[in-house]
Design a protein around this motif. Structure first.
Motif, PDB file in Angstrom:
ATOM      1  N   CYS A 150       0.819  -1.213   0.000  1.00 13.39           N
ATOM      2  CA  CYS A 150       0.000   0.000   0.000  1.00 13.39           C
ATOM      3  C   CYS A 150       0.851   1.262   0.000  1.00 13.39           C
ATOM      4  CB  CYS A 150      -0.989   0.018   1.169  1.00 13.39           C
ATOM      5  SG  CYS A 150      -0.225   0.209   2.774  1.00 13.39           S
ATOM      6  N   SER A 151       2.167   1.074   0.008  1.00 13.73           N
ATOM      7  CA  SER A 151       3.054   2.229   0.006  1.00 13.73           C
ATOM      8  C   SER A 151       3.386   2.604  -1.435  1.00 13.73           C
ATOM      9  CB  SER A 151       4.329   1.859   0.759  1.00 13.73           C
ATOM     10  OG  SER A 151       5.186   2.947   0.839  1.00 13.73           O
ATOM     11  N   ALA A 152       3.288   3.878  -1.746  1.00 14.60           N
ATOM     12  CA  ALA A 152       3.617   4.325  -3.103  1.00 14.60           C
ATOM     13  C   ALA A 152       4.505   5.558  -3.012  1.00 14.60           C
ATOM     14  CB  ALA A 152       2.348   4.655  -3.875  1.00 14.60           C
ATOM     15  N   PRO A 153       5.417   5.693  -3.955  1.00 17.71           N
ATOM     16  CA  PRO A 153       6.301   6.858  -3.909  1.00 17.71           C
ATOM     17  C   PRO A 153       5.593   8.125  -4.368  1.00 17.71           C
ATOM     18  CG  PRO A 153       6.865   5.484  -5.774  1.00 17.71           C
ATOM     19  CD  PRO A 153       5.745   4.793  -5.052  1.00 17.71           C
ATOM     20  N   ALA A 154       4.394   8.358  -3.865  1.00 16.66           N
ATOM     21  CA  ALA A 154       3.608   9.520  -4.275  1.00 16.66           C
ATOM     22  C   ALA A 154       3.305  10.378  -3.057  1.00 16.66           C
ATOM     23  CB  ALA A 154       2.308   9.053  -4.919  1.00 16.66           C
ATOM     24  N   GLY A 155       2.651  11.480  -3.297  1.00 18.62           N
ATOM     25  CA  GLY A 155       2.352  12.409  -2.223  1.00 18.62           C
ATOM     26  C   GLY A 155       1.320  11.853  -1.253  1.00 18.62           C
ATOM     27  N   LYS A 156       1.323  12.392  -0.033  1.00 20.84           N
ATOM     28  CA  LYS A 156       0.381  11.944   0.983  1.00 20.84           C
ATOM     29  C   LYS A 156      -0.819  12.874   1.060  1.00 20.84           C
ATOM     30  CE  LYS A 156       4.080   9.919   3.648  1.00 20.84           C
ATOM     31  NZ  LYS A 156       3.599   8.538   3.464  1.00 20.84           N
ATOM     32  N   ASP A 157      -0.580  14.137   0.848  1.00 24.17           N
ATOM     33  CA  ASP A 157      -1.666  15.110   0.879  1.00 24.17           C
ATOM     34  C   ASP A 157      -1.329  16.150  -0.184  1.00 24.17           C
ATOM     35  OD1 ASP A 157      -3.578  17.038   1.366  1.00 24.17           O
ATOM     36  OD2 ASP A 157      -3.508  16.792   3.530  1.00 24.17           O
ATOM     37  N   SER A 192       6.467  16.492  -7.857  1.00 17.91           N
ATOM     38  CA  SER A 192       5.821  15.388  -8.581  1.00 17.91           C
ATOM     39  C   SER A 192       6.458  15.145  -9.943  1.00 17.91           C
ATOM     40  CB  SER A 192       4.322  15.662  -8.711  1.00 17.91           C
ATOM     41  OG  SER A 192       4.101  16.974  -9.150  1.00 17.91           O
ATOM     42  N   SER A 193       6.382  13.884 -10.346  1.00 16.46           N
ATOM     43  CA  SER A 193       7.142  13.419 -11.505  1.00 16.46           C
ATOM     44  C   SER A 193       6.474  13.708 -12.844  1.00 16.46           C
ATOM     45  CB  SER A 193       7.349  11.911 -11.402  1.00 16.46           C
ATOM     46  OG  SER A 193       6.098  11.259 -11.568  1.00 16.46           O
ATOM     47  N   GLY A 194       5.142  13.747 -12.841  1.00 12.71           N
ATOM     48  CA  GLY A 194       4.464  13.874 -14.127  1.00 12.71           C
ATOM     49  C   GLY A 194       4.419  12.550 -14.876  1.00 12.71           C
ATOM     50  N   THR A 201      -8.668   7.456 -16.336  1.00 13.18           N
ATOM     51  CA  THR A 201      -9.270   8.695 -15.849  1.00 13.18           C
ATOM     52  C   THR A 201      -8.849   9.892 -16.684  1.00 13.18           C
ATOM     53  OG1 THR A 201      -7.405   9.107 -14.396  1.00 13.18           O
ATOM     54  CG2 THR A 201      -9.275   7.904 -13.455  1.00 13.18           C
ATOM     55  N   ARG A 202      -7.781   9.717 -17.449  1.00 11.27           N
ATOM     56  CA  ARG A 202      -7.194  10.848 -18.183  1.00 11.27           C
ATOM     57  C   ARG A 202      -6.707  11.922 -17.223  1.00 11.27           C
ATOM     58  NH1 ARG A 202      -5.934   8.927 -22.961  1.00 11.27           N
ATOM     59  NH2 ARG A 202      -7.529   7.481 -23.602  1.00 11.27           N
ATOM     60  N   LEU A 203      -6.556  11.532 -16.000  1.00 14.00           N
ATOM     61  CA  LEU A 203      -6.061  12.485 -15.006  1.00 14.00           C
ATOM     62  C   LEU A 203      -4.598  12.210 -14.760  1.00 14.00           C
ATOM     63  CD1 LEU A 203      -8.877  12.437 -12.362  1.00 14.00           C
ATOM     64  CD2 LEU A 203      -8.029  14.478 -13.529  1.00 14.00           C
ATOM     65  N   PHE A 204      -3.835  13.211 -14.548  1.00 11.59           N
ATOM     66  CA  PHE A 204      -2.447  12.994 -14.191  1.00 11.59           C
ATOM     67  C   PHE A 204      -1.930  14.175 -13.411  1.00 11.59           C
ATOM     68  CE2 PHE A 204      -2.457  15.214 -18.150  1.00 11.59           C
ATOM     69  CZ  PHE A 204      -1.382  16.079 -18.086  1.00 11.59           C
ATOM     70  N   VAL A 205      -0.851  13.938 -12.734  1.00  9.45           N
ATOM     71  CA  VAL A 205      -0.218  15.004 -11.983  1.00  9.45           C
ATOM     72  C   VAL A 205       0.853  15.602 -12.893  1.00  9.45           C
ATOM     73  CG1 VAL A 205       0.959  15.556  -9.836  1.00  9.45           C
ATOM     74  CG2 VAL A 205      -0.548  13.582  -9.949  1.00  9.45           C
ATOM     75  N   PRO A 206       0.698  16.847 -13.324  1.00  9.74           N
ATOM     76  CA  PRO A 206       1.706  17.402 -14.221  1.00  9.74           C
ATOM     77  C   PRO A 206       3.070  17.454 -13.525  1.00  9.74           C
ATOM     78  CG  PRO A 206      -0.166  18.889 -13.963  1.00  9.74           C
ATOM     79  CD  PRO A 206      -0.331  17.805 -12.952  1.00  9.74           C
ATOM     80  N   PRO A 207       4.173  17.304 -14.299  1.00 11.88           N
ATOM     81  CA  PRO A 207       5.484  17.339 -13.650  1.00 11.88           C
ATOM     82  C   PRO A 207       5.716  18.680 -12.975  1.00 11.88           C
ATOM     83  CG  PRO A 207       5.717  17.456 -16.033  1.00 11.88           C
ATOM     84  CD  PRO A 207       4.271  17.178 -15.751  1.00 11.88           C
ATOM     85  N   HIS A 208       6.145  18.615 -11.752  1.00 15.50           N
ATOM     86  CA  HIS A 208       6.440  19.844 -11.039  1.00 15.50           C
ATOM     87  C   HIS A 208       7.381  19.481  -9.907  1.00 15.50           C
ATOM     88  CE1 HIS A 208       4.849  23.768  -9.002  1.00 15.50           C
ATOM     89  NE2 HIS A 208       6.049  23.900  -9.516  1.00 15.50           N
ATOM     90  N   PHE A 209       8.657  19.742 -10.114  1.00 21.32           N
ATOM     91  CA  PHE A 209       9.635  19.317  -9.119  1.00 21.32           C
ATOM     92  C   PHE A 209      10.764  20.335  -8.998  1.00 21.32           C
ATOM     93  CE2 PHE A 209      10.628  17.424 -13.231  1.00 21.32           C
ATOM     94  CZ  PHE A 209      11.975  17.731 -13.395  1.00 21.32           C
ATOM     95  N   VAL A 210      11.406  20.299  -7.858  1.00 18.88           N
ATOM     96  CA  VAL A 210      12.577  21.152  -7.625  1.00 18.88           C
ATOM     97  C   VAL A 210      13.717  20.612  -8.463  1.00 18.88           C
ATOM     98  CG1 VAL A 210      14.313  21.800  -5.911  1.00 18.88           C
ATOM     99  CG2 VAL A 210      11.875  21.843  -5.316  1.00 18.88           C
ATOM    100  N   SER A 230      13.100  12.131  -8.043  1.00 10.62           N
ATOM    101  CA  SER A 230      13.469  11.007  -7.172  1.00 10.62           C
ATOM    102  C   SER A 230      13.562  11.485  -5.728  1.00 10.62           C
ATOM    103  CB  SER A 230      14.809  10.407  -7.585  1.00 10.62           C
ATOM    104  OG  SER A 230      14.630   9.486  -8.624  1.00 10.62           O
ATOM    105  N   ILE A 231      13.712  12.784  -5.546  1.00 16.32           N
ATOM    106  CA  ILE A 231      13.705  13.351  -4.196  1.00 16.32           C
ATOM    107  C   ILE A 231      12.242  13.389  -3.723  1.00 16.32           C
ATOM    108  CG2 ILE A 231      14.265  15.416  -2.825  1.00 16.32           C
ATOM    109  CD1 ILE A 231      16.782  14.101  -3.957  1.00 16.32           C
ATOM    110  N   SER A 232      12.030  13.101  -2.446  1.00 16.71           N
ATOM    111  CA  SER A 232      10.669  13.027  -1.905  1.00 16.71           C
ATOM    112  C   SER A 232       9.937  14.356  -1.977  1.00 16.71           C
ATOM    113  CB  SER A 232      10.718  12.601  -0.439  1.00 16.71           C
ATOM    114  OG  SER A 232      11.364  11.364  -0.311  1.00 16.71           O
TER     115      SER A 232
END
Lengths: 274, 297
Positions: A150-157, A192-194, A201-210, A230-232
């Motif tokens: 159930c763990s995923a390298p994605a955001g929590k909130d 986020s990686s994008g 769903t055609r939904l995605f998180v657009p890439p947005h990272f430091v 790759s950074i959290s």
């Protein structure tokens, strides 16, 4: 494979001598991805495996407790003859973008140590590659097992991460005069990686990272990080700084949308350690 | 339980369910990590039968489990499945959705579920394959077709389900289902019983939401894992104590300038009596709590 008798041991030793040092590993660490990444990072320069921690050590948990937040720290040693570690690359073989970050240090850092948190997709080798000021390359590695289902390298909130975008916490711990002090930089960012496109769903998180962090003291570079997703989420960096005088330690953060965030902290070495 | 040798969807036996209240059926999952033996039948799954149609609440960790749940429904009623409700994004609750596609139900979830699924489903599918082997292959995520931002009601004919979307707690997409007719609340993973609570959203949020749920005037609460029976308020108290203990210890560690790694190795679970999977999830919970609480002023 273990040699079973003296003859095969001798044969193995001969084979060992024929191979470049970096390919001698017999623990499955010599992955095709690592071969490519190594060439990309340091070309055909010889890579010395540091298994004794004489130049650098990498620490990561045996199991990624939370795939989204896996602490990784790289510690480096003082080198003889005035050479120093000037660059540390962090590589996570199985991640979509295996080169998680390149950290460049100047003598103003005092030590080329870096601690951060990364996302780890699956069972993976995690490596730190150190380049020294006299042109040598060292590598240390750890194998990290994947976390539970159930763990995923994605955001929590995700909404909160975005609402707080660019907020920073920057502090320097008090240390004794003449010794490097620990600095910690926290950046609120979804990072986020994008890559998470859902066909249904055609939904995605657009890439947005430091993508870059520049830390300067009195305008002079201390540590520069070229990083990616790759950074959290909420990127967090602990590193050292060795200021010789009073001044301002400043961090400038630039993300993949060219948004720029700044934070600074005053350093008064004379008062430290008192 | 499942027919283990045959992983083909049709070959599965119906899940053994029990009626916890008139028309409210529950399959109690095994408290375990998902693997090739249990096929993800590790969470509690339910269905509620109205006079017009059936609502399913969570579908298990694989289409095989979803199909076995469906078989169980079919053995009890011929009414159509009109709603499949997911309590949150975790794979052991949602990957069985696929088995209900042919029923053409409305898939219902929290307003933040689609985004969470988009960000996570590829990892969940990879993990399903890693943990369940052949049975984990060829899975697809089925997102909600109707989402709940705050509250919603579903009419099953003669009985109404009240849905409530909560602020970030166990995850950022927790949804509870209350069957008004019997006072039965399906809490999803907002309540763990017999299984260490797992923090994925926000620990402070979960403490608040847990307290709100514990104070609700309902007859019974069905947790996401395990069975509290009559003692669901006590189960919330135990869970709340664990979470608050984590918060207190993590705050102390932060105040003392400890790093994440140091904190993870130092903060203990306290009284975890009666909870399984502590070794698997406690360190993860500390990690999650630390990453959240370090942003407190």
């Amino acid at each position: 494979m273990k040699p079973t008798n003296g003859w095969s041991a001798a044969l193995a030793a001969c084979l060992f001598l024929l191979l470049p040092v970096a390919q001698a590993a017999d623990d499955g660490s010599d992955t095709p991805i690592w071969g490519k990444v190594r060439t990309l990072l340091v070309g055909d320069r010889p890579v010395i495996e540091d298994t004794t921690g004489s130049v650098l050590e990498i620490d990561a948990p045996v199991r990624a407790e939370d795939a989204a937040v896996v602490p990784v720290s790289v510690r480096t040693k003082q080198l003889p003859g005035g050479a120093y570690v000037s660059k540390v690359h962090l590589v996570i073989d199985e991640n979509p973008s295996p080169i998680g970050g390149t950290f460049t240090f100047t003598p103003l850092a005092g030590r080329a140590d870096i601690e951060t948190r990364v996302r780890i997709e699956a069972y993976s080798w995690v490596r730190a590659i150190a380049e020294t000021s006299d042109g040598k390359v060292y590598v240390a590695r750890r194998f990290v097992k994947a976390s539970g289902g159930c763990s995923a390298p994605a955001g929590k909130d995700m909404e909160e991460a975005l609402a707080r975008l660019g907020k920073m916490k920057f502090k320097v711990e008090e240390g004794s005069v003449g010794q490097p002090s620990v600095a910690q930089l926290m950046i609120s960012h979804p990072n986020s990686s994008g890559l998470a496109m859902d066909q249904m769903t055609r939904l995605f998180v657009p890439p947005h990272f430091v993508r870059r962090v520049e830390v300067t003291f009195g305008g002079e570079p201390v540590m520069t990080a070229d990083v990616d997703f790759s950074i959290s989420e909420n990127p967090n960096f602990r590193f050292y700084v060795l200021p010789a005088k009073e001044g301002e330690l400043k961090a400038v953060v630039v993300d993949s949308k060219d948004l720029r965030f700044e934070s600074s902290v005053a350093i008064k070495p004379g008062l430290r350690g008192s | 339980m499942l027919s283990v040798a045959a992983v083909g969807v049709q070959a599965l036996e119906a899940l053994q369910v029990r009626q916890v209240a008139p028309g409210v059926f529950l399959f109690q999952g095994e408290v375990a990590e998902q693997d090739a033996r249990n096929l993800g039948a590790i969470s509690n799954l339910g269905f509620i039968v109205g006079s017009r149609c059936v609502a399913v609440i969570d579908t298990g960790g694989s289409p095989a489990v979803g199909a076995a749940l469906r078989a169980s429904i079919r053995s009890r009623t011929d009414l159509p499945v009109c709603y499949v409700i997911n309590t949150h994004v975790h794979p052991d609750h949602i990957l069985g959705n696929q088995a209900f596609i042919d029923d053409k139900p409305v898939f219902v979830g929290h307003a933040r579920l689609p985004a969470a699924l988009a960000a996570r489903s590829s990892h969940y599918l990879a993990a399903a394959e890693r943990l369940m082997g052949e049975a984990g292959k060829g899975l697809q995520p089925v997102p909600p077709s109707r989402t709940v931002a705050v509250e919603d009601e579903l009419d099953l004919g003669g009985r109404t389900l009240k849905l409530r979307a909560w602020p970030t707690a166990h995850t950022d997409n927790d949804l509870t289902v209350l069957d008004e007719a019997t006072g039965t609340l399906f809490a999803g993973d907002l309540l763990f019983v017999g299984h260490l609570p797992v923090v994925d959203g926000k620990i402070l949020g979960w403490i608040k939401v847990g307290a709100a749920l514990a104070a609700m005037d309902v007859q019974r609460i069905v947790p996401g894992h395990g069975d509290a029976g009559e003692a669901w308020r006590e189960a919330f108290a135990k869970q709340g104590n664990y979470l608050q203990g984590l918060v207190d210890q993590t705050r102390s560690a932060l105040k003392a300038g400890k790093t994440l790694s140091q904190t993870v190795s130092e903060v203990g679970p306290g009284d975890a009596t009666g909870w399984a999977l502590v070794d698997l999830f406690h360190r993860r919970n500390v990690t999650s709590a630390f990453a959240e609480l370090e942003w407190e002023e």
